[in-house]
Design an enzyme around this catalytic site. Structure first.
Site, PDB file in Angstrom:
ATOM      1  N   SER A 166      28.298  22.010  95.817  1.00 44.16           N
ATOM      2  CA  SER A 166      27.433  20.635  95.677  1.00 44.16           C
ATOM      3  C   SER A 166      27.441  19.845  96.636  1.00 44.16           C
ATOM      4  O   SER A 166      27.814  20.637  97.753  1.00 44.16           O
ATOM      5  CB  SER A 166      28.210  20.044  94.796  1.00 44.16           C
ATOM      6  OG  SER A 166      28.034  18.410  94.532  1.00 44.16           O
ATOM      7  N   TYR A 179      37.553  17.735  92.606  1.00 47.78           N
ATOM      8  CA  TYR A 179      36.829  18.726  92.622  1.00 47.78           C
ATOM      9  C   TYR A 179      35.635  18.268  93.843  1.00 47.78           C
ATOM     10  O   TYR A 179      35.103  19.683  94.256  1.00 47.78           O
ATOM     11  CB  TYR A 179      35.364  17.275  91.971  1.00 47.78           C
ATOM     12  CG  TYR A 179      34.027  17.529  91.403  1.00 47.78           C
ATOM     13  CD1 TYR A 179      33.106  18.456  90.449  1.00 47.78           C
ATOM     14  CD2 TYR A 179      32.724  17.165  92.538  1.00 47.78           C
ATOM     15  CE1 TYR A 179      31.847  19.202  90.412  1.00 47.78           C
ATOM     16  CE2 TYR A 179      31.196  17.452  92.433  1.00 47.78           C
ATOM     17  CZ  TYR A 179      31.713  18.813  91.578  1.00 47.78           C
ATOM     18  OH  TYR A 179      30.178  19.731  91.416  1.00 47.78           O
TER      19      TYR A 179
HETATM   20  P1  NAD Z   1      27.028  20.647  82.625  1.00 45.38           P
HETATM   21  O1  NAD Z   1      28.530  20.299  82.157  1.00 45.38           O
HETATM   22  O2  NAD Z   1      26.297  20.473  81.928  1.00 45.38           O
HETATM   23  O3  NAD Z   1      26.985  22.240  82.634  1.00 45.38           O
HETATM   24  C1  NAD Z   1      28.679  23.119  82.972  1.00 45.38           C
HETATM   25  C2  NAD Z   1      28.977  24.083  82.383  1.00 45.38           C
HETATM   26  O4  NAD Z   1      30.219  24.642  82.827  1.00 45.38           O
HETATM   27  C3  NAD Z   1      28.773  23.781  80.690  1.00 45.38           C
HETATM   28  O5  NAD Z   1      27.704  24.575  79.696  1.00 45.38           O
HETATM   29  C4  NAD Z   1      30.175  23.988  80.738  1.00 45.38           C
HETATM   30  O6  NAD Z   1      30.850  24.756  79.131  1.00 45.38           O
HETATM   31  C5  NAD Z   1      30.833  25.010  81.368  1.00 45.38           C
HETATM   32  N1  NAD Z   1      32.431  25.010  81.757  1.00 45.38           N
HETATM   33  C6  NAD Z   1      32.872  24.287  81.977  1.00 45.38           C
HETATM   34  N2  NAD Z   1      34.388  25.174  81.767  1.00 45.38           N
HETATM   35  C7  NAD Z   1      34.280  27.000  81.697  1.00 45.38           C
HETATM   36  C8  NAD Z   1      34.624  27.667  81.653  1.00 45.38           C
HETATM   37  N3  NAD Z   1      36.072  27.403  81.711  1.00 45.38           N
HETATM   38  N4  NAD Z   1      33.939  28.684  81.536  1.00 45.38           N
HETATM   39  C9  NAD Z   1      32.894  28.754  80.892  1.00 45.38           C
HETATM   40  N5  NAD Z   1      32.329  28.207  81.448  1.00 45.38           N
HETATM   41  C10 NAD Z   1      32.723  26.519  81.474  1.00 45.38           C
HETATM   42  O7  NAD Z   1      27.030  20.280  83.965  1.00 45.38           O
HETATM   43  P2  NAD Z   1      26.166  20.914  85.119  1.00 45.38           P
HETATM   44  O8  NAD Z   1      25.664  19.507  85.990  1.00 45.38           O
HETATM   45  O9  NAD Z   1      25.361  21.328  84.897  1.00 45.38           O
HETATM   46  O10 NAD Z   1      26.696  21.457  86.501  1.00 45.38           O
HETATM   47  C11 NAD Z   1      26.664  22.666  86.798  1.00 45.38           C
HETATM   48  C12 NAD Z   1      27.360  23.254  88.169  1.00 45.38           C
HETATM   49  O11 NAD Z   1      26.045  22.470  88.687  1.00 45.38           O
HETATM   50  C13 NAD Z   1      28.748  22.782  88.225  1.00 45.38           C
HETATM   51  O12 NAD Z   1      29.795  23.394  88.638  1.00 45.38           O
HETATM   52  C14 NAD Z   1      28.883  21.651  88.988  1.00 45.38           C
HETATM   53  O13 NAD Z   1      29.463  21.305  89.968  1.00 45.38           O
HETATM   54  C15 NAD Z   1      27.742  21.751  90.194  1.00 45.38           C
HETATM   55  N6  NAD Z   1      26.964  21.022  90.039  1.00 45.38           N
HETATM   56  C16 NAD Z   1      26.391  19.689  89.351  1.00 45.38           C
HETATM   57  C17 NAD Z   1      25.291  18.453  89.550  1.00 45.38           C
HETATM   58  C18 NAD Z   1      24.905  17.191  89.007  1.00 45.38           C
HETATM   59  O14 NAD Z   1      24.542  16.762  89.511  1.00 45.38           O
HETATM   60  N7  NAD Z   1      24.784  17.585  87.621  1.00 45.38           N
HETATM   61  C19 NAD Z   1      25.657  18.021  90.995  1.00 45.38           C
HETATM   62  C20 NAD Z   1      25.676  19.025  92.451  1.00 45.38           C
HETATM   63  C21 NAD Z   1      26.612  20.924  91.262  1.00 45.38           C
END
Ligand code: NAD
Length: 281
Positions: A166, A179
């Site tokens: 991130s 986080y």
């Molecule tokens: P999201 O909530 O749509 O997806 C997260 C996924 O992780 C979901 O499918 C959830 O079920 C899964 N998950 C959670 N705990 C789990 C576990 N114990 N075992 C297996 N799967 C698990 O959110 P996203 O935005 O798609 O996030 C995906 C990644 O991107 C994350 O690591 C998040 O920190 C990172 N991220 C997202 C953003 C953003 O702006 N959306 C920005 C920076 C980083």
């Protein structure tokens, strides 16, 4: 010392789909960024394991989308923070697909709270999923990459890992200390691992997304007021879409990026450019 490896470099004009013949595992692939990356890898020719922990129907829908593009895929339920289920997931993948070439360490979550109100459970859950989960999956992948080595008809590298980090591996984030600490941990885990396994021709990199439109950050974009406030932080003046990350991931695990190792590829519309200084500071 690792054994001496031949200098396998990508042909100037690859004629195949970028990831044809490769086997990928994407964690948390039933939603948001993971879903888009899984589908993008499938479109590029990879067979894909769609990991999920809840939301089986969504995971199956991702599998169907990948099938329609002609690649193999199946969904596998496993909590990435638990050692035995993670080992079982990799064992099954090696049985079904023969091996693994690409790991996308994507699963992650937030449990936000003011620091003095943050519970130990909130702290531990975020660390377990965002950091320990990436460790457990990367360890299984590296074991298989080392066992198998380079198959030059498939890829120049013995294996590729992307850690979904991130911009908060760089930008401090009040109210989200657990986080930000987990993503800072991911950054140095990724770099240290990249340094350790590079002699085995294993590439380990991160993608550091900025604000991407997914369920994890819905309050930041779902009302016009929130969106306008968010845009003050994004010089490119649009929110990121999940396909922005899908395309970056395909490039980063492809042989086009064969000499890229140990970096965080920031995909953030300029969020890390100190937008507050755009008018002179
Ligand atoms: P999201 O909530 O749509 O997806 C997260 C996924 O992780 C979901 O499918 C959830 O079920 C899964 N998950 C959670 N705990 C789990 C576990 N114990 N075992 C297996 N799967 C698990 O959110 P996203 O935005 O798609 O996030 C995906 C990644 O991107 C994350 O690591 C998040 O920190 C990172 N991220 C997202 C953003 C953003 O702006 N959306 C920005 C920076 C980083």
């Amino acid at each position: 010392m690792a054994e001496k490896l031949p200098d396998v470099v990508m042909p100037a004009c690859p004629s195949r789909r970028l990831l044809e013949g490769q086997k990928a595992l994407v964690t948390g692939a039933n939603s948001g960024i993971g879903k888009a990356v899984a589908i993008a890898l499938g479109e590029a020719g990879a067979d894909v394991v769609v990991n999920y922990v809840s939301g089986e129907e969504d995971a199956n829908a991702v599998v169907q989308t990948i099938h329609r593009g002609g690649a193999k895929s199946y969904a596998h339920r496993a909590d990435v923070s638990q050692e035995d289920p993670v080992r079982e997931m990799f064992k099954k993948m090696c049985h079904e697909f023969g091996t693994i070439d690409i790991l996308i360490n994507n699963a992650g979550l937030q449990r936000d709270a003011p620091f003095d109100e943050m519970t130990l459970d909130q702290w531990n859950l975020v660390m377990r999923v965002n950091l320990t989960g990436q460790f457990l999956c990367a360890r299984e992948a590296v074991r298989e990459f080392k066992r198998r080595g380079v198959v030059k008809e498939v890829s120049c590298a013995a294996g590729k890992i992307i850690c979904m980090s991130s911009v908060h591996e760089i930008i401090p984030w009040a109210g989200h200390v657990n986080y930000a600490a987990s993503k800072g941990g991911v950054m140095l885990m990724m770099k240290s691992l990249a340094q350790e396994v590079a002699p085995h021709r294993i590439r380990v990199n991160s993608i550091a997304p900025g604000a991407i439109r997914t369920p994890i950050n819905r309050p930041a974009w779902e009302t016009p007021e929130a969106y306008a406030a968010l845009m003050k932080l994004v010089p490119y003046n649009r929110i990121g879409e999940v396909d922005d990350i899908g395309r970056a991931a395909v490039w980063l695990v492809s042989d086009y990026a064969d000499y890229v190792n140990g970096i965080s590829l920031v995909v953030d519309g300029g969020m890390t450019l100190y937008p507050g200084f755009a008018t002179g500071g």
